[in-house]
Design an enzyme around this catalytic site. Structure first.
Site, PDB file in Angstrom:
ATOM      1  N   TYR A 234      54.071  65.032   6.304  1.00 24.65           N
ATOM      2  CA  TYR A 234      54.949  64.824   5.134  1.00 24.65           C
ATOM      3  C   TYR A 234      56.387  65.167   5.478  1.00 24.65           C
ATOM      4  O   TYR A 234      57.297  64.350   5.318  1.00 24.65           O
ATOM      5  CB  TYR A 234      54.456  65.677   3.947  1.00 24.65           C
ATOM      6  CG  TYR A 234      55.495  65.847   2.854  1.00 24.65           C
ATOM      7  CD1 TYR A 234      55.961  64.753   2.126  1.00 24.65           C
ATOM      8  CD2 TYR A 234      56.029  67.108   2.557  1.00 24.65           C
ATOM      9  CE1 TYR A 234      56.919  64.898   1.138  1.00 24.65           C
ATOM     10  CE2 TYR A 234      56.985  67.267   1.563  1.00 24.65           C
ATOM     11  CZ  TYR A 234      57.433  66.162   0.860  1.00 24.65           C
ATOM     12  OH  TYR A 234      58.397  66.307  -0.122  1.00 24.65           O
TER      13      TYR A 234
ATOM     14  N   THR B 242      55.695  54.521   3.290  1.00 23.67           N
ATOM     15  CA  THR B 242      56.563  54.689   2.112  1.00 23.67           C
ATOM     16  C   THR B 242      57.828  55.479   2.450  1.00 23.67           C
ATOM     17  O   THR B 242      58.944  55.066   2.127  1.00 23.67           O
ATOM     18  CB  THR B 242      55.787  55.376   0.972  1.00 23.67           C
ATOM     19  OG1 THR B 242      54.819  54.447   0.481  1.00 23.67           O
ATOM     20  CG2 THR B 242      56.703  55.794  -0.163  1.00 23.67           C
TER      21      THR B 242
ATOM     22  N   ASN C 279      52.318  82.947  -2.572  1.00 18.83           N
ATOM     23  CA  ASN C 279      51.371  82.098  -3.316  1.00 18.83           C
ATOM     24  C   ASN C 279      50.386  82.929  -4.140  1.00 18.83           C
ATOM     25  O   ASN C 279      50.103  82.609  -5.298  1.00 18.83           O
ATOM     26  CB  ASN C 279      50.590  81.206  -2.345  1.00 18.83           C
ATOM     27  CG  ASN C 279      51.431  80.029  -1.867  1.00 18.83           C
ATOM     28  OD1 ASN C 279      52.527  79.770  -2.399  1.00 18.83           O
ATOM     29  ND2 ASN C 279      50.946  79.318  -0.871  1.00 18.83           N
TER      30      ASN C 279
ATOM     31  N   LYS D  86      48.673  69.762  -7.383  1.00 18.12           N
ATOM     32  CA  LYS D  86      49.638  70.713  -6.830  1.00 18.12           C
ATOM     33  C   LYS D  86      49.303  72.133  -7.302  1.00 18.12           C
ATOM     34  O   LYS D  86      48.671  72.321  -8.348  1.00 18.12           O
ATOM     35  CB  LYS D  86      51.063  70.322  -7.241  1.00 18.12           C
ATOM     36  CG  LYS D  86      51.479  68.920  -6.761  1.00 18.12           C
ATOM     37  CD  LYS D  86      51.771  68.856  -5.277  1.00 18.12           C
ATOM     38  CE  LYS D  86      52.041  67.458  -4.759  1.00 18.12           C
ATOM     39  NZ  LYS D  86      53.387  67.012  -4.706  1.00 18.12           N
ATOM     40  N   LEU D  87      49.770  73.130  -6.531  1.00 15.96           N
ATOM     41  CA  LEU D  87      49.287  74.508  -6.702  1.00 15.96           C
ATOM     42  C   LEU D  87      49.273  75.001  -8.163  1.00 15.96           C
ATOM     43  O   LEU D  87      48.225  75.419  -8.673  1.00 15.96           O
ATOM     44  CB  LEU D  87      50.129  75.464  -5.842  1.00 15.96           C
ATOM     45  CG  LEU D  87      49.758  76.942  -5.966  1.00 15.96           C
ATOM     46  CD1 LEU D  87      48.469  77.263  -5.208  1.00 15.96           C
ATOM     47  CD2 LEU D  87      50.885  77.841  -5.464  1.00 15.96           C
TER      48      LEU D  87
ATOM     49  N   HIS E  79      50.234  75.433   8.385  1.00 21.27           N
ATOM     50  CA  HIS E  79      50.798  75.892   7.106  1.00 21.27           C
ATOM     51  C   HIS E  79      52.087  76.700   7.332  1.00 21.27           C
ATOM     52  O   HIS E  79      52.077  77.726   8.017  1.00 21.27           O
ATOM     53  CB  HIS E  79      49.761  76.771   6.391  1.00 21.27           C
ATOM     54  CG  HIS E  79      49.925  76.776   4.906  1.00 21.27           C
ATOM     55  ND1 HIS E  79      48.979  77.286   4.060  1.00 21.27           N
ATOM     56  CD2 HIS E  79      50.924  76.325   4.112  1.00 21.27           C
ATOM     57  CE1 HIS E  79      49.394  77.155   2.806  1.00 21.27           C
ATOM     58  NE2 HIS E  79      50.574  76.575   2.822  1.00 21.27           N
TER      59      HIS E  79
ATOM     60  N   LYS F 290      59.823  62.848   5.812  1.00 22.30           N
ATOM     61  CA  LYS F 290      61.005  63.086   4.965  1.00 22.30           C
ATOM     62  C   LYS F 290      62.233  63.336   5.851  1.00 22.30           C
ATOM     63  O   LYS F 290      63.331  62.868   5.557  1.00 22.30           O
ATOM     64  CB  LYS F 290      60.785  64.275   4.016  1.00 22.30           C
ATOM     65  CG  LYS F 290      59.821  64.028   2.877  1.00 22.30           C
ATOM     66  CD  LYS F 290      60.243  62.908   1.932  1.00 22.30           C
ATOM     67  CE  LYS F 290      61.460  63.249   1.089  1.00 22.30           C
ATOM     68  NZ  LYS F 290      61.730  62.183   0.079  1.00 22.30           N
TER      69      LYS F 290
ATOM     70  N   ARG G 168      57.104  80.751  -1.062  1.00 17.02           N
ATOM     71  CA  ARG G 168      57.820  79.544  -1.475  1.00 17.02           C
ATOM     72  C   ARG G 168      58.931  79.962  -2.430  1.00 17.02           C
ATOM     73  O   ARG G 168      58.816  80.972  -3.116  1.00 17.02           O
ATOM     74  CB  ARG G 168      56.877  78.547  -2.194  1.00 17.02           C
ATOM     75  CG  ARG G 168      55.697  78.079  -1.338  1.00 17.02           C
ATOM     76  CD  ARG G 168      56.156  77.176  -0.212  1.00 17.02           C
ATOM     77  NE  ARG G 168      55.086  76.738   0.663  1.00 17.02           N
ATOM     78  CZ  ARG G 168      54.794  77.293   1.848  1.00 17.02           C
ATOM     79  NH1 ARG G 168      55.482  78.330   2.286  1.00 17.02           N
ATOM     80  NH2 ARG G 168      53.834  76.809   2.605  1.00 17.02           N
TER      81      ARG G 168
ATOM     82  N   THR H  96      63.528  67.277   0.729  1.00 18.63           N
ATOM     83  CA  THR H  96      62.859  68.567   0.581  1.00 18.63           C
ATOM     84  C   THR H  96      63.383  69.607   1.583  1.00 18.63           C
ATOM     85  O   THR H  96      63.877  69.228   2.653  1.00 18.63           O
ATOM     86  CB  THR H  96      61.335  68.367   0.812  1.00 18.63           C
ATOM     87  OG1 THR H  96      60.710  69.627   0.987  1.00 18.63           O
ATOM     88  CG2 THR H  96      61.053  67.536   2.055  1.00 18.63           C
TER      89      THR H  96
HETATM   90  N1  LIG Z   1      57.610  68.215  -5.744  1.00 16.78           N
HETATM   91  C1  LIG Z   1      58.406  69.043  -5.085  1.00 16.78           C
HETATM   92  O1  LIG Z   1      58.249  70.259  -5.144  1.00 16.78           O
HETATM   93  C2  LIG Z   1      59.560  68.490  -4.262  1.00 16.78           C
HETATM   94  C3  LIG Z   1      60.483  69.385  -3.750  1.00 16.78           C
HETATM   95  C4  LIG Z   1      61.577  68.878  -3.040  1.00 16.78           C
HETATM   96  C5  LIG Z   1      61.729  67.510  -2.867  1.00 16.78           C
HETATM   97  N2  LIG Z   1      60.794  66.665  -3.362  1.00 16.78           N
HETATM   98  C6  LIG Z   1      61.020  65.219  -3.156  1.00 16.78           C
HETATM   99  O2  LIG Z   1      61.304  64.675  -4.432  1.00 16.78           O
HETATM  100  C7  LIG Z   1      60.789  63.363  -4.538  1.00 16.78           C
HETATM  101  C8  LIG Z   1      59.886  63.262  -5.748  1.00 16.78           C
HETATM  102  O3  LIG Z   1      58.828  64.213  -5.616  1.00 16.78           O
HETATM  103  P1  LIG Z   1      57.669  64.298  -6.705  1.00 16.78           P
HETATM  104  O4  LIG Z   1      57.041  65.615  -6.581  1.00 16.78           O
HETATM  105  O5  LIG Z   1      58.203  63.859  -8.025  1.00 16.78           O
HETATM  106  O6  LIG Z   1      56.679  63.183  -6.144  1.00 16.78           O
HETATM  107  P2  LIG Z   1      55.461  62.465  -6.877  1.00 16.78           P
HETATM  108  O7  LIG Z   1      54.411  62.287  -5.811  1.00 16.78           O
HETATM  109  O8  LIG Z   1      55.099  63.163  -8.143  1.00 16.78           O
HETATM  110  O9  LIG Z   1      56.052  61.037  -7.292  1.00 16.78           O
HETATM  111  C9  LIG Z   1      56.332  60.028  -6.373  1.00 16.78           C
HETATM  112  C10 LIG Z   1      56.553  58.731  -7.136  1.00 16.78           C
HETATM  113  O10 LIG Z   1      56.872  57.707  -6.179  1.00 16.78           O
HETATM  114  C11 LIG Z   1      56.105  56.545  -6.477  1.00 16.78           C
HETATM  115  N3  LIG Z   1      55.884  55.817  -5.211  1.00 16.78           N
HETATM  116  C12 LIG Z   1      55.132  56.232  -4.157  1.00 16.78           C
HETATM  117  N4  LIG Z   1      55.135  55.276  -3.199  1.00 16.78           N
HETATM  118  C13 LIG Z   1      55.922  54.271  -3.645  1.00 16.78           C
HETATM  119  C14 LIG Z   1      56.338  53.017  -3.105  1.00 16.78           C
HETATM  120  N5  LIG Z   1      55.904  52.602  -1.892  1.00 16.78           N
HETATM  121  N6  LIG Z   1      57.166  52.223  -3.825  1.00 16.78           N
HETATM  122  C15 LIG Z   1      57.599  52.637  -5.058  1.00 16.78           C
HETATM  123  N7  LIG Z   1      57.218  53.783  -5.633  1.00 16.78           N
HETATM  124  C16 LIG Z   1      56.393  54.603  -4.936  1.00 16.78           C
HETATM  125  C17 LIG Z   1      54.811  57.079  -7.087  1.00 16.78           C
HETATM  126  O11 LIG Z   1      54.162  56.086  -7.859  1.00 16.78           O
HETATM  127  C18 LIG Z   1      55.321  58.258  -7.903  1.00 16.78           C
HETATM  128  O12 LIG Z   1      55.694  57.851  -9.201  1.00 16.78           O
HETATM  129  C19 LIG Z   1      60.066  63.073  -3.224  1.00 16.78           C
HETATM  130  O13 LIG Z   1      60.918  62.319  -2.419  1.00 16.78           O
HETATM  131  C20 LIG Z   1      59.833  64.445  -2.627  1.00 16.78           C
HETATM  132  O14 LIG Z   1      59.846  64.389  -1.227  1.00 16.78           O
HETATM  133  C21 LIG Z   1      59.710  67.119  -4.059  1.00 16.78           C
END
Ligand SMILES: NC(=O)c1ccc[n+]([C@@H]2O[C@H](COP(=O)([O-])OP(=O)(O)OC[C@H]3O[C@@H](n4cnc5c(N)ncnc54)[C@H](O)[C@@H]3O)[C@@H](O)[C@H]2O)c1
Length: 355
Positions: free
Chosen positions: A159, A99, A258, A198-199, A296, A163, A223, A133
């Site tokens: 992960y 993905t 944390n 998630k945490l 970690h 990214k 964090r 991220t």
């Molecule tokens: N959550 C955080 O704290 C955080 C922080 C910084 C950056 N990010 C980045 O932000 C983005 C969103 O994070 P999030 O926490 O909302 O993630 P999440 O896991 O909650 O959501 C991911 C979404 O992507 C969809 N998805 C996964 N694989 C797919 C595919 N092959 N095709 C189409 N859709 C697909 C899932 O169904 C889901 O709706 C990510 O790219 C993540 O790396 C997240």
């Protein structure tokens, strides 16, 4: 404005959808495979308020990506779809490569095709915004440093490695094919509609159920927490105002261990949910230290001065105000998380190709 949001049914994507749905001039198209992390319940209200379409499609199916992107004809693509949970990436890294790397490659290829097919005026406005991220920078053990946009990449987990790879692809497609790309790297988000693995939601829901609150190692990992609605506002501002080729770090100026996050949650629950499950004296008594996660990272901390200086963005929530809102949201929205915990949220809409 036509905005295509990949991963729009996920935690951060759905916050962007909810924010954009308030704008009557914006047509939002969510592109999402609805993996376990995607939840249509999270965008239901936005679909009632605004012009929000949903495309159930997978980034790994390049024909579907092409079909959707060319029918949506976006001015802006906000690419959030990803596998996002570090623990899952340690247990099963392949899906993360597929993905996060191949999926990003597919949408970049189609975005270039689309970009080359539109008018010069439309090209001026077009942006491909990749959401990433701060974990791509590795960690900051034993220093007071902050991650800036110039910090070298040094990812530690499957992960963050995938990214980082996707960020490199996006920059290369900007440079080589002239796609107007923007990248943002953000710190840990928290807030409403966060998946219970998630945490922060995990701790809130375990505490409410009287279950142990498992903290990795001694809980000393730091964090930098950002309230998800602040992140959504930053993303929309970047997508609409930033210059092609630019990168912004986004953070909340909230560096917290944390263990202190978990203690803060317990204190808030003492005040907001004083009636505890049977056998629980104080929520804090449920804290249990468990074996640390391999590799970690010890500390992440963002220097978000560039986005403040250039675009005037800064977070509206402090960690105290955002955490209070979050705990209250989980107390007020039992149906949302009960449907997640029971698996009901996926009934009749399993992810593409899943049985
Ligand atoms: N959550 C955080 O704290 C955080 C922080 C910084 C950056 N990010 C980045 O932000 C983005 C969103 O994070 P999030 O926490 O909302 O993630 P999440 O896991 O909650 O959501 C991911 C979404 O992507 C969809 N998805 C996964 N694989 C797919 C595919 N092959 N095709 C189409 N859709 C697909 C899932 O169904 C889901 O709706 C990510 O790219 C993540 O790396 C997240």
């Amino acid at each position: 404005m036509r905005v295509m949001i990949t991963g729009g049914a996920g935690f951060i994507g759905s916050a962007v959808v909810r924010e954009l749905s308030k704008n009557a001039d914006c047509k939002v198209s969510v592109f999402d495979a609805l993996t376990y992390a995607g939840n249509l319940d999270s965008i239901g209200e936005a679909q009632k308020i605004g012009d929000v379409a949903f495309f159930h499609s997978d980034l790994l199916n390049v024909d579907e990506v092409r079909q959707c992107l060319f029918s949506i004809k976006p001015n802006i693509v906000m690419h959030l779809a990803a596998e996002s949970h570090v623990d899952r990436s340690i247990d099963g890294p392949k899906q993360f490569l597929e993905t996060n790397v191949v999926g990003t490659f597919n949408i970049l290829q189609v975005a270039v095709e689309f970009y080359n097919s539109i008018s010069v005026d439309d090209r001026e406005r077009f942006r491909f915004h990749h959401i990433s991220t701060d974990e791509v920078y590795g960690d900051l053990e034993g220093t007071d440093e902050l991650f800036t946009e110039e910090t070298p990449y040094a990812p530690s987990s499957p992960y963050s490695a995938t990214k980082a790879a996707s960020d490199h692809l996006v920059r290369a497609w900007g440079r080589t094919y002239g796609l107007p790309v923007i990248i943002t790297n953000c710190s840990n988000n928290y807030g409403p509609y966060h998946f219970p693995e998630k945490l922060i939601p995990h701790m809130i829901l375990n505490a409410l159920a009287g279950k142990p609150l498992p903290v990795y190692g001694d809980g000393s990992q730091i964090r930098d927490w950002l309230y998800v609605e602040d992140h959504a506002r930053a993303l929309i501002q970047v997508a609409t105002e930033a210059k092609p080729g630019s990168t912004y770090n986004i953070g909340g100026h909230n560096e917290i261990k944390n263990i202190d996050v978990v203690r803060n949650i317990c204190e808030l629950l003492e005040e907001l949910a004083p009636e505890k499950p049977a056998g629980v004296n104080r929520y804090e008594d449920l804290i249990t230290f468990v074996k640390d996660r391999p590799g970690h990272d010890t500390r992440y901390a963002i220097d978000a001065s560039k986005i403040k200086r250039e675009l005037g963005w800064e977070p509206q929530e402090t960690f105290e105000s955002g955490l209070r809102k979050t705990v209250q949201w989980y107390l007020d929205n039992r149906t949302w998380w009960e449907r997640v915990l029971s698996g009901e949220y996926r009934l009749g809409r399993l992810g593409v190709g899943e049985k």
